[in-house]
Design a protein around this motif. Structure first.
Motif, PDB file in Angstrom:
ATOM      1  N   ASP A 225       0.831  -1.200   0.000  1.00 15.85           N
ATOM      2  CA  ASP A 225       0.000   0.000   0.000  1.00 15.85           C
ATOM      3  C   ASP A 225       0.869   1.255   0.000  1.00 15.85           C
ATOM      4  O   ASP A 225       1.989   1.264   0.523  1.00 15.85           O
ATOM      5  CB  ASP A 225      -0.890   0.055   1.256  1.00 15.85           C
ATOM      6  N   TYR A 226       0.307   2.316  -0.544  1.00 12.64           N
ATOM      7  CA  TYR A 226       0.836   3.652  -0.291  1.00 12.64           C
ATOM      8  C   TYR A 226      -0.265   4.401   0.442  1.00 12.64           C
ATOM      9  O   TYR A 226      -1.382   4.549  -0.081  1.00 12.64           O
ATOM     10  CB  TYR A 226       1.205   4.390  -1.577  1.00 12.64           C
ATOM     11  N   ALA A 227       0.020   4.860   1.657  1.00  9.83           N
ATOM     12  CA  ALA A 227      -1.008   5.452   2.512  1.00  9.83           C
ATOM     13  C   ALA A 227      -0.571   6.820   3.003  1.00  9.83           C
ATOM     14  O   ALA A 227       0.609   7.031   3.343  1.00  9.83           O
ATOM     15  CB  ALA A 227      -1.291   4.536   3.701  1.00  9.83           C
ATOM     16  N   ASP A 228      -1.530   7.752   3.077  1.00 10.96           N
ATOM     17  CA  ASP A 228      -1.253   9.132   3.480  1.00 10.96           C
ATOM     18  C   ASP A 228      -2.414   9.633   4.336  1.00 10.96           C
ATOM     19  O   ASP A 228      -3.563   9.652   3.893  1.00 10.96           O
ATOM     20  CB  ASP A 228      -1.089  10.006   2.241  1.00 10.96           C
TER      21      ASP A 228
ATOM     22  N   VAL B 123      -8.090  -2.041   1.350  1.00  5.94           N
ATOM     23  CA  VAL B 123      -8.071  -0.669   1.877  1.00  5.94           C
ATOM     24  C   VAL B 123      -9.433  -0.001   1.750  1.00  5.94           C
ATOM     25  O   VAL B 123      -9.721   0.978   2.445  1.00  5.94           O
ATOM     26  CB  VAL B 123      -7.003   0.191   1.159  1.00  5.94           C
TER      27      VAL B 123
ATOM     28  N   TYR C 277      -8.242   1.652  -4.535  1.00  9.23           N
ATOM     29  CA  TYR C 277      -7.979   3.018  -4.071  1.00  9.23           C
ATOM     30  C   TYR C 277      -9.136   3.450  -3.176  1.00  9.23           C
ATOM     31  O   TYR C 277     -10.299   3.109  -3.421  1.00  9.23           O
ATOM     32  CB  TYR C 277      -7.874   3.988  -5.245  1.00  9.23           C
TER      33      TYR C 277
ATOM     34  N   LEU D 196      -5.165   3.146   8.801  1.00  6.27           N
ATOM     35  CA  LEU D 196      -4.711   4.500   8.497  1.00  6.27           C
ATOM     36  C   LEU D 196      -5.603   5.500   9.211  1.00  6.27           C
ATOM     37  O   LEU D 196      -6.762   5.685   8.854  1.00  6.27           O
ATOM     38  CB  LEU D 196      -4.744   4.750   6.985  1.00  6.27           C
TER      39      LEU D 196
ATOM     40  N   ALA E 260      -5.463   6.018   0.341  1.00  3.26           N
ATOM     41  CA  ALA E 260      -4.532   4.911   0.165  1.00  3.26           C
ATOM     42  C   ALA E 260      -4.768   4.229  -1.175  1.00  3.26           C
ATOM     43  O   ALA E 260      -5.915   4.174  -1.663  1.00  3.26           O
ATOM     44  CB  ALA E 260      -4.679   3.894   1.304  1.00  3.26           C
TER      45      ALA E 260
ATOM     46  N   SER F  98      -3.557   0.505  -3.200  1.00  2.00           N
ATOM     47  CA  SER F  98      -3.082  -0.802  -2.759  1.00  2.00           C
ATOM     48  C   SER F  98      -3.085  -1.792  -3.919  1.00  2.00           C
ATOM     49  O   SER F  98      -3.994  -1.808  -4.751  1.00  2.00           O
ATOM     50  CB  SER F  98      -3.992  -1.314  -1.637  1.00  2.00           C
TER      51      SER F  98
END
Length: 392
Positions: free
Chosen positions: A69-72, A173, A351, A373, A383, A385
């Protein structure tokens, strides 16, 4: 053939049929699902009705679910350093409710059988001191013509209805429980396992029902259950033709040792061709001011489209109304593409984004996805994923 041989031949056939009767409704549902997508449906059915998967005297089973994942959290680096649930933008490897278990059955006669299950969640991406047996649905039960009776630690019917509604988004996610059953100030979540639970489940044709009494939701190891902390829950499901209609209710006598909480939700899905459209509404009522962030209605819609054989795209929108906190509404937007390589292996890209009003802090990722998150009030976590699920 002697009389004795004929007796045992007929008895064996009867017991084989009896072992199959709990999965009749499940088989009818799966028959309408394209072959390449049945693995995902089977995993979902086993999550909400695990007894339907018990066909052998003893069996090892499980599922491995991983994602990158890229999570913010929509926060600064200094803000992210204040909590492990906050991120200012990071790549994360997540084990998403991966689990292993044993289950089995012992025939009693041609109409009854004893069933059992031990199930454990395992976090394969790291070590977790909480990984001990019976962290998930674990029970001893009786399968009978009058329904299935379970005693142990089992999902509440209210939770099972939510899992049935979210479908493909389960463990990703985009899990809908970032909004559904959640509080605007992140101090509560209603979709839980029933501890010290007595559960009854019954299916007849297209109608199914679940009811549960959890004697002590706060836990009572080596002590008498305190019924002042009990929960009560029920779920009714009717699937006439292309429709899937659901209603569920739960009451916590003392949620989290604080206040009484009562909630209901209803959903409908309609399938035609390769398209399924769904909608859900829930309402939560709490006593006292401590859990005020839970006290609000919420609703959402979902669209599922089988674009090609073994390829399915899903999108959803969920909205939480304002509670007495004020200015704490929120919206969750999610989209995903799934590919069923076969009945055991599913891969996907997903997403999700949660948009919070000024006083709302609904999470971006929550519930069955391994890495949660969080965010701060008024921020918009998101996020993306890429993941896979292998079941055995």
């Amino acid at each position: 053939m002697t009389k004795k041989a004929r007796y045992f031949s007929v008895r064996a056939a009867a017991m084989s049929c009896a072992a199959l009767f709990p999965i009749t409704a499940q088989a009818a549902t799966l028959a309408a699902v394209p072959e390449g997508q049945r693995g995902a449906m089977e995993s979902l059915n086993q999550a909400i009705s695990p007894e339907q998967a018990i066909h052998q005297r003893i069996e090892l089973y499980g599922a491995l679910r991983f994602s990158v994942d890229y999570a913010d959290s929509d926060v600064s680096k200094s803000e992210a350093d204040t909590s492990s649930l906050l991120s200012d933008g990071d790549v994360s490897v997540s084990s998403n409710t991966s689990m292993i278990g044993f289950r089995g059955m012992i025939p009693i006669n041609d109409r009854y059988r004893a069933i059992w299950q031990y199930e454990q969640q395992v976090d394969l991406d790291d070590t977790d001191a909480g990984d001990v047996w019976t962290t998930r649905d674990s029970f001893l039960g009786l399968d009978s013509p009058y329904g299935v009776f379970l005693i142990g630690r089992v999902n509440t019917p209210f939770k099972n209805m939510g899992v049935a509604y979210l479908g493909y988004f389960n463990t990703t996610v985009g899990d809908s429980h970032a909004i559904l059953g959640a509080a605007s100030n992140s101090t509560g979540r209603l979709d839980l396992l029933g501890s010290n639970a007595l559960t009854w489940r019954y299916s007849s044709g297209r109608l199914s029902m679940q009811a549960q009494f959890a004697a002590d939701q706060a836990g009572s190891i080596r002590q008498v259950d305190d019924n002042d902390r009990a929960s009560y829950s029920a779920w009714v499901r009717w699937r006439p033709g292309p429709l899937d209609l659901n209603a569920a209710w739960i009451k916590y006598a003392e949620y989290g040792g604080i206040d009484e909480v009562e909630a209901y939700r209803a959903s409908a899905k309609y399938s035609v061709g390769g398209v399924t459209v769904g909608a859900l509404y829930e309402n939560i009522d709490t006593d006292g001011a401590t859990l005020v962030g839970l006290d609000r209605p919420a609703y959402g819609v979902q669209l599922e489209y089988n674009i090609l054989p073994r390829w399915t795209t899903v999108a959803q929108w969920n909205h939480a109304e304002e509670s007495d906190i004020g200015n704490d509404e929120a919206d969750q937007y999610s989209a995903a593409l799934f590919h069923s390589i076969n009945r055991q292996l599913l891969v996907y890209v997903a997403y999700t984004m949660t948009r919070n009003d000024g006083n709302a802090a609904y999470r971006g990722v929550d519930y069955a996805h391994g890495d949660h998150l969080g965010t701060l009030p008024g921020r918009n976590p998101q996020a993306i994923s890429v993941g896979a699920q292998l079941k055995f």
